[in-house]
Scaffold this motif. Structure first.
Motif, PDB file in Angstrom:
ATOM      1  N   MET A   1      50.200  41.138  -7.709  1.00 52.96           N
ATOM      2  CA  MET A   1      49.732  39.632  -7.712  1.00 52.96           C
ATOM      3  C   MET A   1      48.897  39.051  -8.751  1.00 52.96           C
TER       4      MET A   1
ATOM      5  N   GLN B   1      40.961  34.231  -3.822  1.00 53.51           N
ATOM      6  CA  GLN B   1      42.303  33.830  -3.614  1.00 53.51           C
ATOM      7  C   GLN B   1      42.925  35.136  -2.958  1.00 53.51           C
TER       8      GLN B   1
ATOM      9  N   SER C   1      43.988  35.758   1.043  1.00 52.36           N
ATOM     10  CA  SER C   1      44.884  34.880   1.610  1.00 52.36           C
ATOM     11  C   SER C   1      46.564  35.508   1.284  1.00 52.36           C
TER      12      SER C   1
ATOM     13  N   GLN D   1      37.239  30.423   0.644  1.00 56.40           N
ATOM     14  CA  GLN D   1      38.652  30.735   1.139  1.00 56.40           C
ATOM     15  C   GLN D   1      38.644  32.098   1.799  1.00 56.40           C
TER      16      GLN D   1
ATOM     17  N   GLU E   1      38.257  31.642   5.347  1.00 60.66           N
ATOM     18  CA  GLU E   1      39.429  31.053   5.804  1.00 60.66           C
ATOM     19  C   GLU E   1      40.608  32.216   6.081  1.00 60.66           C
TER      20      GLU E   1
ATOM     21  N   SER F   1      43.630  25.863   1.813  1.00 62.64           N
ATOM     22  CA  SER F   1      43.531  26.785   0.653  1.00 62.64           C
ATOM     23  C   SER F   1      44.197  28.167   0.943  1.00 62.64           C
ATOM     24  N   ASP F   2      43.659  28.534   2.294  1.00 60.48           N
ATOM     25  CA  ASP F   2      44.111  29.749   2.958  1.00 60.48           C
ATOM     26  C   ASP F   2      45.825  29.683   2.947  1.00 60.48           C
TER      27      ASP F   2
ATOM     28  N   GLY G   1      47.710  30.124  -0.255  1.00 61.23           N
ATOM     29  CA  GLY G   1      47.634  31.518  -0.597  1.00 61.23           C
ATOM     30  C   GLY G   1      48.333  32.374  -0.100  1.00 61.23           C
ATOM     31  N   THR G   2      48.471  32.368   1.456  1.00 56.92           N
ATOM     32  CA  THR G   2      49.329  32.854   2.237  1.00 56.92           C
ATOM     33  C   THR G   2      50.900  32.740   1.733  1.00 56.92           C
TER      34      THR G   2
ATOM     35  N   ALA H   1      51.999  31.765  -0.788  1.00 53.77           N
ATOM     36  CA  ALA H   1      52.067  32.688  -2.079  1.00 53.77           C
ATOM     37  C   ALA H   1      52.538  34.100  -1.787  1.00 53.77           C
TER      38      ALA H   1
ATOM     39  N   ASP I   1      43.388  24.252  -7.549  1.00 54.46           N
ATOM     40  CA  ASP I   1      43.200  25.775  -8.219  1.00 54.46           C
ATOM     41  C   ASP I   1      44.054  26.854  -7.554  1.00 54.46           C
ATOM     42  N   GLN I   2      44.150  26.909  -6.212  1.00 56.56           N
ATOM     43  CA  GLN I   2      45.173  27.993  -5.568  1.00 56.56           C
ATOM     44  C   GLN I   2      46.388  27.632  -6.104  1.00 56.56           C
TER      45      GLN I   2
ATOM     46  N   CYS J   1      46.553  28.740  -9.680  1.00 61.52           N
ATOM     47  CA  CYS J   1      46.624  30.318  -9.929  1.00 61.52           C
ATOM     48  C   CYS J   1      47.632  31.086  -9.295  1.00 61.52           C
ATOM     49  N   SER J   2      47.873  30.904  -8.046  1.00 57.22           N
ATOM     50  CA  SER J   2      48.599  31.654  -6.883  1.00 57.22           C
ATOM     51  C   SER J   2      49.952  31.109  -6.859  1.00 57.22           C
TER      52      SER J   2
ATOM     53  N   TYR K   1      51.315  29.822 -11.760  1.00 61.63           N
ATOM     54  CA  TYR K   1      51.116  30.857 -12.660  1.00 61.63           C
ATOM     55  C   TYR K   1      51.962  31.916 -12.390  1.00 61.63           C
ATOM     56  N   PRO K   2      52.048  32.398 -11.388  1.00 61.42           N
ATOM     57  CA  PRO K   2      53.182  33.498 -11.052  1.00 61.42           C
ATOM     58  C   PRO K   2      54.631  33.017 -10.801  1.00 61.42           C
TER      59      PRO K   2
END
Lengths: 284, 313
Positions: free
Chosen positions: A115, A122, A125, A156, A159, B57-58, B61-62, B64, B88-89, B92-93, B96-97
């Motif tokens: 990742m 981050q 999550s 986060q 969360e 946000s979570d 990310g999840t 991702a 931002d999440q 970046c998550s 970007y990937p």
């Protein structure tokens, strides 16, 4: 191949520490303190714990690792190179314009990086998402997420902690690299974070928690094995570590959070690590 | 127009999503499934639906993490929260990937209505289209929305789909095709081109009719794909018509108008009149009143075209 002998793992960690410092020294930038604190954890994960094959970095059944504290990239790269994901010579290109070893991990271009991370808070999550996918597909792979203690100041994370617990992600193991320091100082002074408060927070969020010496190979092996045996809830290992571990003049010194050693400092650090390597040999 | 004939794109999305026949599709929501309409999917496929709670946000990310492990996650919330709160999440998550996550922002624009400025997202196109790897789609009616949701599922990469809670009329037929990177030209008018996106495309089509009666023949280009944008269609229209307008339920800073201006500047410099929210926040009110207040309803569009026509004479 899993390595089980403690001294053999200690020897690998010792090599990874030297490679890590060399990367940062060549790049003239990076985060030595934050990298050195977590080398023992990375060593146990990649050489003892995880089901991985460096020749098949994208195997869909592999265990996953998320370096949520992405600034410890130098340590991750040294570990991946040692494990055979890419040639060791690549380490000398760390942070260089022609390199795939970016300042912070880039999953698209670096073999073995599961990742992309760098913006703090981050990773957990994302690790939850991987662990959920593993459960949905009944693949059984485990997911490990290494988080900095200062990083826990990001909302986060909490969360995500609720999510890990809600979905009973017992295939997820969060490891807190509890080195007590962040850029501006002591984590306890900055936001009341110490091993005790961290452990009680994760416990209250529904995690099985374990407290260990995160620079002790046997303790790490033992904790990861307990995490694997814990069913029905995620595990959080609060790993007490020393920032800059292995290099005496960097240990517990906040100024080594994100600074490269000069020629003399690098030589001094390597001499010290070489000596430690010899001591491991002598004791075994 | 009878109320029964009006459908909000959030509704079209919810129905299309529930109908997708692909086991890899998983859906995440942040305590808004009755509003974003992911509830239809949740009812039909409970084992592939994740209620993440009020933690966008979570959720992002999840999503991702799920995408990195072979799933096709759709993460939904109001446009203001999924893009603004999680920039931002997403950056970046996901971007970007280059992970295969579909971000759904319902309740975009001032047509959210009574909830007011905090919930009226006017900057999301701008933020999302600046991200490398990110595709930005903004359908204008039920049919185009459903088809674009299907297209998005087939496409491997991150996509932001901007949707509306405001009910609008049907524009297209079932046979019409919608491709990522294309626009849809409606009418062959040679006097001017109105580029539009999302829930105000229907306002532009009404303006087109009114203008025609006044002897001004404009074409409307539905720019449902904001990134990539249909450069050929923009250049062709700039060459074939004298007046160019962009209309959006979004800030004129960085939105559709800006995207079109970027294409024009590089390829065929020509004046573009940007019609949208003029660098200000929204406010509470009925959607119809707000469209008028902010000058993006049919009447305002007609007025702008007439003004421009006067200048040219």
């Amino acid at each position: 191949m899993k390595i089980t002998k403690t001294f053999a793992l200690e020897k690998i960690a010792n090599k990874i520490r030297m490679d890590t410092l060399q990367e940062i020294y060549y790049a003239k930038s990076g985060h030595p303190g934050s990298s050195l604190s977590c080398v023992d954890i990375l060593t146990v994960l990649y050489f003892n714990e995880m089901n991985i094959d460096s020749q098949k970095p994208n195997d869909e059944n592999r265990d996953r690792f998320v370096l949520s504290k992405g600034h410890a990239s130098a340590a991750l790269y040294a570990t991946l190179a040692e494990a055979g994901y890419f040639p060791k010579e690549e380490l000398n290109t760390f942070r260089n314009i022609s390199s795939y070893l970016q300042g912070h991990p880039d999953m698209k271009n670096t073999p073995g990086v599961d990742m992309s991370t760098g913006s703090l808070g981050q990773g957990l999550s994302v690790a939850n998402g991987m662990a959920l996918a593993s459960k949905m597909d009944q693949k059984g792979y485990r997911v490990y997420c290494l988080i900095g203690d200062g990083e826990l100041e990001e909302g986060q994370i909490w969360e995500a902690a609720m999510t890990s617990s809600k979905y009973s992600l017992d295939n997820l193991c969060a490891i807190i690299d509890c080195n007590n320091l962040q850029l501006t100082g002591n984590t306890n002074d900055v936001k009341g974070l110490n091993a005790d408060s961290i452990e009680s927070k994760f416990k209250s969020f529904g995690f099985n928690t374990l407290r260990i010496d995160g620079n002790n190979i046997d303790s790490i092996i033992d904790a990861l094995s307990k995490a694997e045996q814990t069913k029905g809830m995620p595990t959080c290992i609060v790993a007490k570590t020393i920032k800059g571990k292995g290099v005496s003049f960097m240990e517990n010194k906040v100024e080594w959070h994100g600074k490269a050693p000069n020629d003399a400092e690098f030589k001094k650090a390597i001499d010290e690590l070489l000596k430690q390597g010899k001591e491991i040999d002598v004791q075994n | 127009m009878d109320d029964e004939e009006l459908i909000a794109t959030r509704e079209s999305f919810g129905k299309a999503l529930a109908d997708i026949d692909d086991e890899r599709v998983v859906v995440l929501d942040a305590d808004l499934d009755t509003s974003t309409k992911t509830k239809y999917f949740a009812e039909k496929h409970p084992d592939r639906f994740f209620e993440m709670g009020i933690s966008e946000s979570d959720m992002v990310g999840t999503a991702a993490g799920l995408a990195s492990s072979g799933k096709i996650p759709f993460a939904s919330s109001f446009a203001s929260f999924i893009t603004g709160r999680c920039y931002d999440q997403i950056r970046c998550s996901i971007a970007y990937p280059n992970l295969n996550v579909k971000l759904i922002g319902t309740h975009s624009g001032i047509t959210v209505g009574e909830d007011g400025a905090t919930h009226q997202m006017l900057e999301d196109i701008s933020m999302m289209r600046t991200l490398p790897n990110m595709i930005v789609l903004c359908p204008s009616d039920d049919i185009s929305c459903k088809k674009l949701v299907q297209e998005a599922t087939k496409f491997n990469g991150p996509i932001y789909i901007r949707l509306s809670r405001y009910k609008t009329p049907l524009i297209y037929d079932e046979e019409d095709e919608f491709e990522i990177g294309k626009g849809y030209q409606i009418g062959e008018g040679k006097d001017g081109t109105i580029f539009a996106t999302g829930d105000v495309v229907s306002e532009c089509l009404e303006a087109q009719d009114v203008l025609k009666e006044m002897g001004i023949d404009v074409r409307v280009c539905d720019m449902y794909s904001i990134k990539p944008i249909d450069k050929e269609l923009i250049i062709k229209s700039a060459k074939e018509t004298n007046m160019l307008f962009s209309v959006e339920d979004h800030s004129i800073v960085g939105g559709l108008g800006s995207a079109i201006a970027e294409v024009l500047t590089t390829n065929c410099p020509k004046k573009l009149t940007r019609i949208g929210i003029n660098d200000t926040f929204g406010k509470s009110g009925r959607p119809e009143d707000l469209l008028k207040y902010f000058g993006i309803d049919q009447e305002a569009i007609v007025e702008k075209v007439m003004e421009e026509k006067q200048k040219q004479n």
